[in-house]
Scaffold this active site. Structure first.
Site, PDB file in Angstrom:
ATOM      1  N   ASP A  55       0.850  -1.195   0.000  1.00 22.79           N
ATOM      2  CA  ASP A  55       0.000   0.000   0.000  1.00 22.79           C
ATOM      3  C   ASP A  55       0.890   1.252   0.000  1.00 22.79           C
ATOM      4  O   ASP A  55       1.826   1.348   0.801  1.00 22.79           O
ATOM      5  CB  ASP A  55      -0.870  -0.046   1.268  1.00 22.79           C
ATOM      6  CG  ASP A  55      -1.928   1.032   1.288  1.00 22.79           C
ATOM      7  OD1 ASP A  55      -2.400   1.438   0.212  1.00 22.79           O
ATOM      8  OD2 ASP A  55      -2.301   1.470   2.405  1.00 22.79           O
ATOM      9  N   ARG A  82      -3.219 -12.407  25.608  1.00 25.75           N
ATOM     10  CA  ARG A  82      -4.137 -13.136  24.726  1.00 25.75           C
ATOM     11  C   ARG A  82      -5.587 -12.770  25.019  1.00 25.75           C
ATOM     12  O   ARG A  82      -6.428 -12.804  24.115  1.00 25.75           O
ATOM     13  CB  ARG A  82      -3.939 -14.647  24.875  1.00 25.75           C
ATOM     14  CG  ARG A  82      -2.622 -15.110  24.298  1.00 25.75           C
ATOM     15  CD  ARG A  82      -2.321 -16.532  24.679  1.00 25.75           C
ATOM     16  NE  ARG A  82      -2.167 -16.683  26.129  1.00 25.75           N
ATOM     17  CZ  ARG A  82      -1.702 -17.773  26.730  1.00 25.75           C
ATOM     18  NH1 ARG A  82      -1.363 -18.822  25.998  1.00 25.75           N
ATOM     19  NH2 ARG A  82      -1.581 -17.848  28.043  1.00 25.75           N
TER      20      ARG A  82
HETATM   21  P1  13P Z   1      -8.816   4.717   5.905  1.00 28.61           P
HETATM   22  O1  13P Z   1      -7.909   5.556   6.737  1.00 28.61           O
HETATM   23  O2  13P Z   1     -10.081   5.449   5.587  1.00 28.61           O
HETATM   24  O3  13P Z   1      -9.080   3.398   6.502  1.00 28.61           O
HETATM   25  O4  13P Z   1      -8.104   4.480   4.487  1.00 28.61           O
HETATM   26  C1  13P Z   1      -7.090   3.495   4.370  1.00 28.61           C
HETATM   27  C2  13P Z   1      -6.374   3.582   3.070  1.00 28.61           C
HETATM   28  O5  13P Z   1      -6.756   4.252   2.139  1.00 28.61           O
HETATM   29  C3  13P Z   1      -5.139   2.786   2.965  1.00 28.61           C
HETATM   30  O6  13P Z   1      -4.472   2.983   1.758  1.00 28.61           O
HETATM   31  O1  G3H Z   2      -2.800   4.744   3.651  1.00 25.39           O
HETATM   32  C1  G3H Z   2      -2.506   4.738   4.830  1.00 25.39           C
HETATM   33  C2  G3H Z   2      -2.798   3.575   5.669  1.00 25.39           C
HETATM   34  O2  G3H Z   2      -3.781   3.882   6.596  1.00 25.39           O
HETATM   35  C3  G3H Z   2      -1.533   3.057   6.303  1.00 25.39           C
HETATM   36  O3  G3H Z   2      -1.172   3.762   7.421  1.00 25.39           O
HETATM   37  O4  G3H Z   2       1.280   4.186   7.094  1.00 25.39           O
HETATM   38  O5  G3H Z   2       0.246   4.278   9.364  1.00 25.39           O
HETATM   39  O6  G3H Z   2       0.524   2.096   8.192  1.00 25.39           O
HETATM   40  P1  G3H Z   2       0.313   3.572   8.053  1.00 25.39           P
HETATM   41 ZN    ZN Z   3      -4.522   4.967   1.014  1.00 25.01          ZN
END
Ligand code: 13P
Ligand code: G3H
Ligand code: ZN
Length: 337
Positions: free
Chosen positions: A83, A293
């Site tokens: 991501d 847990r």
């Molecule tokens: P949210 O913060 O709305 O869950 O979006 C997550 C997201 O777009 C991760 O790439």
């Molecule tokens: O796009 C953002 C996601 O919520 C990931 O967040 O970079 O804190 O893992 P993070």
């Molecule tokens: Zn995102």
């Protein structure tokens, strides 16, 4: 079943007109909760890791947790996706780990960080150049690629509108043609995190149909899709949290977005809220507990309940067995030769 390429699953979603949840994961409890929901509803699922998640888990731990999910659920299509990959190097690392899909977020320049922690938008040509490099590298290995055009951010009243760039439909066709992306994240007024909107959300949903018409065969992605359920915000605050009033994207709007052409729906914040709410409650009600847990298990159950409902609401449930999932080698042969 090995991890599957994202393109295949999103192609099926486009034909079947349903949305596939892409859930951010960082630890075992999240993955188990999501897989329980997916297994019970027969749902294809995207498990995605941000750069932060890779760092937190030292990469290899997360990789093996996801492989454990695959081993436990041999009959479910599971995608392992990076991501918001900030650069080619991170995408290469994810591919080397075995990810079957990567996002290159070249809409922002992550090498520059402003005082408020944000990153400036990248020029179109720079975005095309970097995204193309990642596509060339990933496609040679059968790995799917998600790119992004436009930047996330609310379009409501007083939000920082100057920094928000909704996706320009005029640029979409050229971007997809020149880069070869399999999926495209579009900016329609959502933002990441819990504080998206102060009142009912205002999203540029019509943009989805305009974009869909221009790139009818590309999967479209909606980031910032958490709904920020009010019962979770209240539960967190009731048990000692201090969250401000906030609203997310209601499921009714997500369903509309899916009808108009979205296939991948990114969700992180709602999982965080569910986990935190349940753990806070458990610890407050059981002050003598110090077995992790017990409270992590409560958090896991809470994520499972929230996410299983989303899988049903987004129409993904029941679609796991609709097709024969492909390997990366098959994907390479079919799409990227
Ligand atoms: P949210 O913060 O709305 O869950 O979006 C997550 C997201 O777009 C991760 O790439
Ligand atoms: O796009 C953002 C996601 O919520 C990931 O967040 O970079 O804190 O893992 P993070
Ligand atoms: Zn995102």
């Amino acid at each position: 079943m090995p991890l599957v390429p994202m393109k295949q699953v999103l192609d099926e979603a486009r034909k079947g007109r349903y949305g596939v949840g892409a859930y951010n994961v960082n630890n075992m409890e999240q993955i188990q909760a999501l897989m329980q929901g997916a297994a019970e509803t027969r749902t294809p699922i995207i498990l995605q890791a941000s750069r932060g998640a890779l760092k937190y888990s030292n990469m290899v731990y997360l990789k093996h947790l996801i492989l454990a999910a695959v081993e436990e659920n041999p009959d479910l299509p599971i995608i392992c996706h990076l991501d918001h990959g900030p650069d080619l190097e991170t995408c290469k690392q994810a591919i080397a780990l075995g990810f079957t899909s990567v996002m290159i977020d070249a809409s922002l320049d992550y090498s520059v960080t402003k005082k408020d922690g944000s990153h400036p938008p990248r020029e179109f040509e720079d975005n095309v150049r970097l995204t193309t490099q990642v596509c060339n590298y990933a496609h040679k290995r059968g790995v799917s690629v998600e790119g992004e055009l436009g930047t996330l951010g609310g379009i409501e009243g007083k939000t920082k509108a100057s920094e928000v760039l909704l996706t320009d439909p005029e640029q979409v066709e050229e971007f997809v043609r020149r880069t070869g992306v399999d999926a495209l994240a579009i900016a329609i007024g959502t933002s990441h995190g819990a504080y998206k909107f102060k009142r009912s959300p205002k999203l540029a949903l019509k943009l989805i149909s305009r974009i869909r018409r221009r790139v009818p065969e590309t999967a479209l992605v909606m980031h910032g899709s958490s709904s920020v359920p009010q019962f979770l915000v209240k539960q967190i605050n009731r048990y000692g949290g201090k969250l401000k009033k906030a609203m997310g994207v209601p499921m009714s709007q997500i369903k509309k977005a899916i009808k108009l052409g979205i296939q991948k729906v990114n969700i992180d914040t709602d999982g965080r809220l569910a986990f935190t709410a349940a753990i806070r409650k458990h610890l407050a009600q059981n002050p003598g507990v110090f077995d992790q847990r017990a409270y992590l298990g409560a958090g896991r159950t809470a994520i499972y309940k929230v996410m299983k409902k989303k899988m049903i609401d987004m129409g993904t449930a029941g679609h796991a067995g609709d097709y024969e999932p492909m390997t990366l080698a098959q994907a390479k042969k079919k799409w990227y030769r």
